[in-house]
Design a protein around this motif. Structure first.
Motif, PDB file in Angstrom:
ATOM      1  N   ASN A 136      68.709 -19.672  -0.896  1.00 20.12           N
ATOM      2  CA  ASN A 136      69.004 -19.155   0.451  1.00 20.12           C
ATOM      3  C   ASN A 136      68.248 -17.853   0.714  1.00 20.12           C
ATOM      4  O   ASN A 136      67.787 -17.613   1.830  1.00 20.12           O
ATOM      5  N   ASP A 137      68.101 -17.020  -0.313  1.00 20.77           N
ATOM      6  CA  ASP A 137      67.322 -15.783  -0.152  1.00 20.77           C
ATOM      7  C   ASP A 137      65.856 -16.096   0.154  1.00 20.77           C
ATOM      8  O   ASP A 137      65.230 -15.422   0.978  1.00 20.77           O
ATOM      9  N   LYS A 138      65.320 -17.116  -0.501  1.00 21.96           N
ATOM     10  CA  LYS A 138      63.932 -17.513  -0.232  1.00 21.96           C
ATOM     11  C   LYS A 138      63.777 -17.989   1.212  1.00 21.96           C
ATOM     12  O   LYS A 138      62.788 -17.662   1.879  1.00 21.96           O
ATOM     13  N   VAL A 139      64.762 -18.753   1.675  1.00 25.84           N
ATOM     14  CA  VAL A 139      64.723 -19.236   3.064  1.00 25.84           C
ATOM     15  C   VAL A 139      64.818 -18.048   4.020  1.00 25.84           C
ATOM     16  O   VAL A 139      64.098 -17.997   5.037  1.00 25.84           O
ATOM     17  N   LYS A 140      65.659 -17.085   3.716  1.00 24.60           N
ATOM     18  CA  LYS A 140      65.793 -15.900   4.573  1.00 24.60           C
ATOM     19  C   LYS A 140      64.497 -15.091   4.613  1.00 24.60           C
ATOM     20  O   LYS A 140      64.140 -14.534   5.648  1.00 24.60           O
ATOM     21  N   ARG A 141      63.788 -15.049   3.474  1.00 21.06           N
ATOM     22  CA  ARG A 141      62.490 -14.358   3.473  1.00 21.06           C
ATOM     23  C   ARG A 141      61.491 -15.070   4.379  1.00 21.06           C
ATOM     24  O   ARG A 141      60.676 -14.421   5.036  1.00 21.06           O
TER      25      ARG A 141
END
Length: 185
Positions: A136-141
């Motif tokens: 999810n952090d990668k998607v947010k980036r």
């Protein structure tokens, strides 16, 4: 880009499940199984060698394993490795073979083993949730860098959550199966 994140998450979660399954295979349930000894290694010619590479593990009956050693010079090493593995097994050298009697589990020991496997299951769930958070952090980036839209972010997070839910259910089913196996007399 999003598909790569999903496939990466899926692979990492599969690894968590496999690790959990391997840990459960090492827990004995009161009957003989070659899986009990699969993670035992010895120092053989200067390198770590798995027990399966230097011997055959044969199930004699429901409470006895026989290890047929290829090279008799490693028999003491195998015996020591089994004792050091803390599996509560006592190997007996019988000529070229090593015989291991699997003791029947007491109810207290069964309950303790269930506590251990529940703890392992929780650690596996935590592993899977950490992978979900990383994904999810990668998607947010990606949204922060304006590579994807808000809708794509939302659908990506939903898919990541679905993958997470599937693996959590798999952990639960593996745990339930092992608990039943342990409580069976």
């Amino acid at each position: 880009m999003i598909n790569q994140i999903h496939s990466n998450s899926d692979e990492r979660m599969k690894t968590c499940i496999q690790t959990f399954q391997n840990n459960l295979n090492n827990i004995r349930v009161g009957r003989a199984s070659p899986l009990l000894l699969h993670n035992i290694s010895i120092e053989y010619f200067g390198s770590k060698t798995n027990l399966r590479q230097v011997s055959n593990i044969i199930v004699e009956d429901s409470h006895t394993l026989r290890i047929n050693v290829f090279d008799q010079s490693v028999t003491p090493l195998i015996t020591k490795a089994i004792l050091n593995a803390k599996l509560d097994l006592n190997p007996i050298v019988n000529g070229k073979d090593i015989i291991i009697k699997i003791p029947v589990l007491t109810e207290e020991r069964r309950k303790n083993l269930i506590k251990v496997i529940r703890h392992d299951a929780e650690n596996s769930r935590i592993c899977i949730r950490n992978i979900r958070r990383d994904s999810n952090d990668k998607v947010k980036r990606l949204i922060k860098d304006k590579i994807i839209s808000k809708d794509e972010e939302h659908s990506a997070q939903i898919k990541i959550q679905k993958i997470t839910n599937e693996y959590i259910k798999e952990i639960e089913s593996i745990l339930l199966k092992k608990e039943r196996e342990l409580m069976k007399i």
